[in-house]
Design a protein around this motif. Sequence first.
Motif, PDB file in Angstrom:
ATOM      1  N   VAL A  15     -43.024 -14.188  -8.833  1.00 51.80           N
ATOM      2  CA  VAL A  15     -41.878 -14.675  -8.636  1.00 51.80           C
ATOM      3  C   VAL A  15     -41.786 -15.127  -7.224  1.00 51.80           C
ATOM      4  CG1 VAL A  15     -39.455 -13.609  -8.600  1.00 51.80           C
ATOM      5  CG2 VAL A  15     -41.051 -12.720 -10.102  1.00 51.80           C
ATOM      6  N   THR A  16     -41.085 -16.568  -7.211  1.00 50.95           N
ATOM      7  CA  THR A  16     -40.733 -17.035  -6.025  1.00 50.95           C
ATOM      8  C   THR A  16     -39.115 -16.681  -5.825  1.00 50.95           C
ATOM      9  OG1 THR A  16     -39.642 -19.043  -7.226  1.00 50.95           O
ATOM     10  CG2 THR A  16     -41.941 -19.238  -6.911  1.00 50.95           C
ATOM     11  N   MET A  17     -38.824 -16.914  -4.363  1.00 52.41           N
ATOM     12  CA  MET A  17     -37.605 -16.719  -3.761  1.00 52.41           C
ATOM     13  C   MET A  17     -36.655 -17.387  -4.365  1.00 52.41           C
ATOM     14  SD  MET A  17     -35.580 -14.474  -2.102  1.00 52.41           S
ATOM     15  CE  MET A  17     -36.852 -13.794  -1.107  1.00 52.41           C
ATOM     16  N   ARG A  18     -36.734 -18.549  -4.806  1.00 55.47           N
ATOM     17  CA  ARG A  18     -35.980 -19.396  -5.569  1.00 55.47           C
ATOM     18  C   ARG A  18     -35.653 -18.789  -6.975  1.00 55.47           C
ATOM     19  NH1 ARG A  18     -31.666 -22.126  -4.841  1.00 55.47           N
ATOM     20  NH2 ARG A  18     -32.744 -23.184  -3.103  1.00 55.47           N
ATOM     21  N   GLU A  19     -36.660 -18.474  -7.573  1.00 52.76           N
ATOM     22  CA  GLU A  19     -36.454 -18.028  -9.011  1.00 52.76           C
ATOM     23  C   GLU A  19     -35.500 -16.650  -8.801  1.00 52.76           C
ATOM     24  OE1 GLU A  19     -40.297 -18.786 -11.592  1.00 52.76           O
ATOM     25  OE2 GLU A  19     -40.631 -17.497 -10.141  1.00 52.76           O
ATOM     26  N   ALA A  20     -35.996 -15.617  -7.842  1.00 54.51           N
ATOM     27  CA  ALA A  20     -35.142 -14.504  -7.894  1.00 54.51           C
ATOM     28  C   ALA A  20     -33.838 -14.754  -7.214  1.00 54.51           C
ATOM     29  CB  ALA A  20     -35.918 -13.576  -6.564  1.00 54.51           C
ATOM     30  N   ILE A  21     -33.227 -15.733  -6.415  1.00 55.44           N
ATOM     31  CA  ILE A  21     -32.077 -15.976  -6.177  1.00 55.44           C
ATOM     32  C   ILE A  21     -31.304 -16.482  -7.374  1.00 55.44           C
ATOM     33  CG2 ILE A  21     -30.646 -17.612  -4.963  1.00 55.44           C
ATOM     34  CD1 ILE A  21     -32.537 -17.376  -2.657  1.00 55.44           C
ATOM     35  N   ARG A 103     -35.119  -8.402  -4.586  1.00 56.02           N
ATOM     36  CA  ARG A 103     -33.823  -8.473  -4.865  1.00 56.02           C
ATOM     37  C   ARG A 103     -32.631  -8.153  -3.934  1.00 56.02           C
ATOM     38  NH1 ARG A 103     -30.763  -3.445  -3.558  1.00 56.02           N
ATOM     39  NH2 ARG A 103     -31.332  -2.038  -5.161  1.00 56.02           N
ATOM     40  N   THR A 104     -33.101  -7.514  -2.753  1.00 54.68           N
ATOM     41  CA  THR A 104     -31.811  -7.595  -1.866  1.00 54.68           C
ATOM     42  C   THR A 104     -31.814  -8.840  -1.099  1.00 54.68           C
ATOM     43  OG1 THR A 104     -32.514  -5.193  -1.450  1.00 54.68           O
ATOM     44  CG2 THR A 104     -31.205  -6.270   0.348  1.00 54.68           C
ATOM     45  N   GLY A 105     -33.179  -9.354  -0.952  1.00 51.23           N
ATOM     46  CA  GLY A 105     -33.227 -10.783  -0.242  1.00 51.23           C
ATOM     47  C   GLY A 105     -32.510 -11.700  -1.267  1.00 51.23           C
ATOM     48  N   ARG A 298     -36.470  -8.574 -15.368  1.00 53.48           N
ATOM     49  CA  ARG A 298     -36.420  -9.537 -16.446  1.00 53.48           C
ATOM     50  C   ARG A 298     -37.305 -10.633 -16.062  1.00 53.48           C
ATOM     51  NH1 ARG A 298     -30.821 -12.381 -19.093  1.00 53.48           N
ATOM     52  NH2 ARG A 298     -32.036 -12.721 -20.898  1.00 53.48           N
ATOM     53  N   LEU A 299     -37.320 -11.148 -15.037  1.00 51.65           N
ATOM     54  CA  LEU A 299     -38.305 -12.137 -14.596  1.00 51.65           C
ATOM     55  C   LEU A 299     -39.646 -11.863 -14.992  1.00 51.65           C
ATOM     56  CD1 LEU A 299     -36.757 -13.633 -11.416  1.00 51.65           C
ATOM     57  CD2 LEU A 299     -37.000 -14.917 -13.617  1.00 51.65           C
ATOM     58  N   LEU A 300     -40.065 -10.454 -14.359  1.00 49.46           N
ATOM     59  CA  LEU A 300     -41.303 -10.005 -14.630  1.00 49.46           C
ATOM     60  C   LEU A 300     -41.825  -9.777 -16.090  1.00 49.46           C
ATOM     61  CD1 LEU A 300     -41.405  -7.444 -11.652  1.00 49.46           C
ATOM     62  CD2 LEU A 300     -42.672  -9.358 -11.680  1.00 49.46           C
TER      63      LEU A 300
END
Length: 308
Positions: A15-21, A103-105, A298-300
């Motif tokens: 999971v990249t940070m962009r995907e997480a955001i 997720r906090t980031g 969900r991403l995972l």
Amino acid sequence: MQTVTVGPREIREAVTMREAIDAVRAGFIDLAAGEFEMPTRTALRDGRFLVMSAHHRASASAMIKTLSLNFDRVPAIAGTVVWTETGRVDSLVADAGAVTTLRTGAAVGVATDLLAPANAGRLTLIGAGGQAADQVRAVHTVRPLRELTVVDTGSHRAEVLAEQLAPELSGVQIRTATDTEAAVGDAEIVCCATPATSPLFPEQALPAQVHVNAIGAFRPTMRELPDELLANSTVIIDELEAILEESGEILHALKAGAITQDDLTELGTALTAPQAPRGERTVFKTVGVAMQDWAIARLLADKFLPRT
């Protein structure tokens, strides 16, 4: 039927940070639209043990996170995130520490993208603990940094974090500091990620225009921000019920009469119906809600579980 276990390294690689955001942003919009069943989390031993759950109606999926929290150990967060969905036979169990920091980031990335000036590139990060690196990564994803100042009471932790982040921040001027008031004086973005029980700086230490993210205080006994800052800023929160249960700085400001509940806007609402700011300072206050963990889980699940 099987249970797939995903560890910290696998989570980071998947999971990249962009995907997480992007996932967390969509989650906040769905939260505002009433798509989640999400009880306020259970906190035991004054927040040392936490249990969080969320059910997303549209996808018929659910997440439960259990963790223990101890700031005197490394890592500070230990536990599991469990994901299930009616459309999949298999379930997923993920490391809670990696999911929580990611997720906090991501939530900070969503808020910073919405609230910080488009050209903001000077970040002051207060706190160099386990959450710190993802705060920087998230801000850098939505507002490419020119300068980063890492502030910690002990310079060693700040220096270690600066060295860790340097390869990811090519061309960014990175420095460390121990004087918090001086470090926020020219900041365009401030991230607070500490277990503080009293404000980290006075309002007057900040520049006239600044965006502040506060993620560290997650119990009524904790505070990172002064009442005056909240009174004179546009204040965006993650979720009202959770904030009124757990946010020490918001509860303190409400009791002092510095703000009212009408001054608080949930992030999902702000994303769908932006409010006119009251001033040039903006604040995002989050205690963390289960929807964020659901979004990462969900991403995972999409990456690690087959769909039947």
